[in-house]
Design an enzyme around this catalytic site. Structure first.
Site, PDB file in Angstrom:
ATOM      1  N   THR A   1      11.428  55.019  46.673  1.00  0.00           N
ATOM      2  CA  THR A   1      13.081  55.066  47.106  1.00  0.00           C
ATOM      3  C   THR A   1      12.179  57.191  47.949  1.00  0.00           C
ATOM      4  O   THR A   1      11.549  57.640  47.044  1.00  0.00           O
ATOM      5  CB  THR A   1      13.801  55.288  45.932  1.00  0.00           C
ATOM      6  OG1 THR A   1      14.295  56.002  44.704  1.00  0.00           O
ATOM      7  CG2 THR A   1      14.165  53.793  45.657  1.00  0.00           C
TER       8      THR A   1
ATOM      9  N   ARG B   1      30.253  59.786  47.384  1.00  0.00           N
ATOM     10  CA  ARG B   1      31.064  59.975  46.495  1.00  0.00           C
ATOM     11  C   ARG B   1      30.226  61.083  45.453  1.00  0.00           C
ATOM     12  O   ARG B   1      29.253  60.594  45.040  1.00  0.00           O
ATOM     13  CB  ARG B   1      31.512  58.610  46.323  1.00  0.00           C
ATOM     14  CG  ARG B   1      32.223  58.246  46.853  1.00  0.00           C
ATOM     15  CD  ARG B   1      32.515  56.624  46.482  1.00  0.00           C
ATOM     16  NE  ARG B   1      32.613  55.608  47.195  1.00  0.00           N
ATOM     17  CZ  ARG B   1      32.584  54.305  47.653  1.00  0.00           C
ATOM     18  NH1 ARG B   1      32.235  54.295  46.306  1.00  0.00           N
ATOM     19  NH2 ARG B   1      33.373  53.234  48.531  1.00  0.00           N
TER      20      ARG B   1
ATOM     21  N   VAL C   1      27.705  60.187  28.312  1.00  0.00           N
ATOM     22  CA  VAL C   1      28.160  59.753  28.826  1.00  0.00           C
ATOM     23  C   VAL C   1      28.704  61.828  29.096  1.00  0.00           C
ATOM     24  O   VAL C   1      26.909  62.554  29.252  1.00  0.00           O
ATOM     25  CB  VAL C   1      29.549  61.075  27.671  1.00  0.00           C
ATOM     26  CG1 VAL C   1      30.864  61.503  27.932  1.00  0.00           C
ATOM     27  CG2 VAL C   1      30.209  59.273  26.730  1.00  0.00           C
TER      28      VAL C   1
ATOM     29  N   GLY D   1      20.668  53.177  32.813  1.00  0.00           N
ATOM     30  CA  GLY D   1      20.611  51.764  32.233  1.00  0.00           C
ATOM     31  C   GLY D   1      21.792  51.511  32.277  1.00  0.00           C
ATOM     32  O   GLY D   1      22.845  50.430  33.086  1.00  0.00           O
TER      33      GLY D   1
ATOM     34  N   ALA E   1      23.395  59.200  41.005  1.00  0.00           N
ATOM     35  CA  ALA E   1      23.266  57.510  40.521  1.00  0.00           C
ATOM     36  C   ALA E   1      22.675  57.282  42.270  1.00  0.00           C
ATOM     37  O   ALA E   1      23.034  55.317  41.918  1.00  0.00           O
ATOM     38  CB  ALA E   1      24.529  57.222  40.137  1.00  0.00           C
ATOM     39  N   ALA E   2      22.635  57.128  43.020  1.00  0.00           N
ATOM     40  CA  ALA E   2      22.478  56.865  44.309  1.00  0.00           C
ATOM     41  C   ALA E   2      20.609  55.512  43.997  1.00  0.00           C
ATOM     42  O   ALA E   2      20.782  55.052  44.206  1.00  0.00           O
ATOM     43  CB  ALA E   2      21.427  57.663  45.070  1.00  0.00           C
ATOM     44  N   GLY E   3      19.599  56.527  43.059  1.00  0.00           N
ATOM     45  CA  GLY E   3      18.471  55.760  42.235  1.00  0.00           C
ATOM     46  C   GLY E   3      19.162  54.164  41.841  1.00  0.00           C
ATOM     47  O   GLY E   3      18.625  53.223  42.008  1.00  0.00           O
ATOM     48  N   ASP E   4      19.991  54.517  40.855  1.00  0.00           N
ATOM     49  CA  ASP E   4      20.306  53.626  40.295  1.00  0.00           C
ATOM     50  C   ASP E   4      20.988  52.226  41.150  1.00  0.00           C
ATOM     51  O   ASP E   4      21.011  51.165  40.708  1.00  0.00           O
ATOM     52  CB  ASP E   4      21.597  53.950  38.967  1.00  0.00           C
ATOM     53  CG  ASP E   4      20.879  54.942  38.517  1.00  0.00           C
ATOM     54  OD1 ASP E   4      19.633  54.583  37.817  1.00  0.00           O
ATOM     55  OD2 ASP E   4      21.447  56.271  37.636  1.00  0.00           O
TER      56      ASP E   4
ATOM     57  N   GLU F   1      16.938  59.739  51.995  1.00  0.00           N
ATOM     58  CA  GLU F   1      17.567  60.276  52.931  1.00  0.00           C
ATOM     59  C   GLU F   1      16.426  59.881  53.877  1.00  0.00           C
ATOM     60  O   GLU F   1      16.137  59.407  55.565  1.00  0.00           O
ATOM     61  CB  GLU F   1      17.861  61.409  53.533  1.00  0.00           C
ATOM     62  CG  GLU F   1      16.977  62.989  54.044  1.00  0.00           C
ATOM     63  CD  GLU F   1      17.223  64.172  54.127  1.00  0.00           C
ATOM     64  OE1 GLU F   1      18.042  64.068  55.095  1.00  0.00           O
ATOM     65  OE2 GLU F   1      17.139  65.407  53.283  1.00  0.00           O
TER      66      GLU F   1
HETATM   67  O1  RIB Z   1      20.469  58.194  37.423  1.00  0.00           O
HETATM   68  C1  RIB Z   1      21.834  59.273  37.440  1.00  0.00           C
HETATM   69  C2  RIB Z   1      21.852  59.111  35.890  1.00  0.00           C
HETATM   70  O2  RIB Z   1      20.975  59.421  34.702  1.00  0.00           O
HETATM   71  C3  RIB Z   1      22.686  59.444  34.903  1.00  0.00           C
HETATM   72  O3  RIB Z   1      24.435  59.805  34.774  1.00  0.00           O
HETATM   73  C4  RIB Z   1      23.108  60.194  33.879  1.00  0.00           C
HETATM   74  O4  RIB Z   1      23.643  59.708  33.027  1.00  0.00           O
HETATM   75  C5  RIB Z   1      21.249  60.375  33.578  1.00  0.00           C
HETATM   76  O5  RIB Z   1      20.774  59.180  32.684  1.00  0.00           O
END
Ligand code: RIB
Length: 302
Positions: free
Chosen positions: A222, A288, A13, A43, A251-254, A225
């Site tokens: 990665t 975003r 969270v 994850g 979360a761009a990498g995710d 930019e």
């Molecule tokens: O990669 C971003 C994430 O890293 C976030 O959502 C946070 O929970 C951390 O795990």
């Protein structure tokens, strides 16, 4: 053909603070905005990105019993993720992340691992059938290394391609290194693991050579930019990012990883196209705020 992907990783969270600048030690600052309880965890974010971008996705994770992550299950369901292996534990509370985002859209993240750190080999073993039928298995380092090693061993035994996103970066045991087909660090993770500061093309080559010497055939760094540098047995290339104004890079990498495995052919023959698609997806996420809230759907990219 639709890829089948298993993501093993954290559910957190996320608590966000939007700040003009970071405080110095001992300093008190007012924040622009304090938001609570956003869906996150590397994850969970990667599972959401993988599913929203078209792959059949199974997520292996753990949360506490206190229910603070319940809201996220609606998003997992909406994305079509199989959550049969997202289990509750009484051993620890749900993971949490404390994220500050500054005026440039850059972030700092502190993570409390909690339930994520109780994921073990038995949790992975329960998912063996699903892992065996997957095209790719993806993991990050917010869950214990023995669980990742067990999952990658199982994947190897069934001819499933393994991808490690070494975030947050830490030293990796040889046993795990030998099980990685694709590694996707960012610049700072590449530097921590390879010892080579990634600043220009020659240092990128040096850093990727370090991973190749360990037996990892496909290495993607990665670069935010500046796009993505990739290196395989067939050669290397830097693919540019899409120029956008970043408001929050969380979360761009995710997103990049989820987009990549949802589009990559099992023989990796379309690697450069899949990276370009993943660069596009990441460029939407940074425009975003938030983690899962910012991850695009396939229709956004189209
Ligand atoms: O990669 C971003 C994430 O890293 C976030 O959502 C946070 O929970 C951390 O795990």
């Amino acid at each position: 053909m639709t890829n089948k992907v298993v993501v093993l990783g954290s559910t957190n969270v996320d608590q966000f603070l939007t700040v003009e600048r970071y405080a110095k030690p001992g300093e008190t600052l007012h924040v622009e905005e304090a938001q609570k309880a956003y869906g996150g965890g590397k994850g969970a974010n990667q599972a959401i990105a993988t599913a929203r971008l078209g792959a059949e996705t199974t997520f292996i994770s753990k949360v506490g019993t206190e229910g603070i992550a319940d809201f996220m299950f609606k998003d997992f369901e909406a994305a079509g993720i199989d959550t049969s292996y997202v289990v509750e534990t009484e051993q620890a509370h749900t993971g949490q992340a404390f994220i500050t985002v500054d005026a440039q859209g850059q972030n700092t993240i502190y993570v409390y691992g909690g339930a994520n750190m109780t994921i073990d080999e038995a949790d992975v073993a329960r998912a063996e059938q699903t892992i065996a039928e997957a095209d790719f298995i993806v993991a990050q380092l917010e869950v214990p290394i023995p669980a990742i090693t067990a999952a990658f061993k199982m994947a190897r035994a069934h001819g499933v391609t393994t991808l490690l996103n070494p975030a947050p970066a830490k030293a990796l045991p040889d046993e795990l290194l030998q099980l990685i087909d694709i590694i996707v660090p960012n610049e700072s993770e590449a530097e921590t693991l390879s010892g080579v500061p990634v600043t220009d093309e020659s240092s990128m080559r040096e850093s990727t050579a370090y991973f190749h010497d360990l037996g990892i055939h496909t290495v993607l760094i990665t670069l935010g930019e500046h796009g993505t540098f990739y290196s395989t047995d067939a050669g290397s290339e830097q693919l540019p990012a899409y120029p956008v104004k970043a408001v929050d890079t969380t979360a761009a990498g995710d997103t990049f990883i989820g987009a990549l495995v949802s589009h990559l052919a099992s023989d990796m023959s379309n690697l450069s196209d899949a990276i370009d698609y993943a660069n596009k997806a990441g460029s939407l996420t940074v425009q975003r705020a938030g983690a899962q809230a910012a991850i695009p759907h396939a229709s956004d990219i189209d």
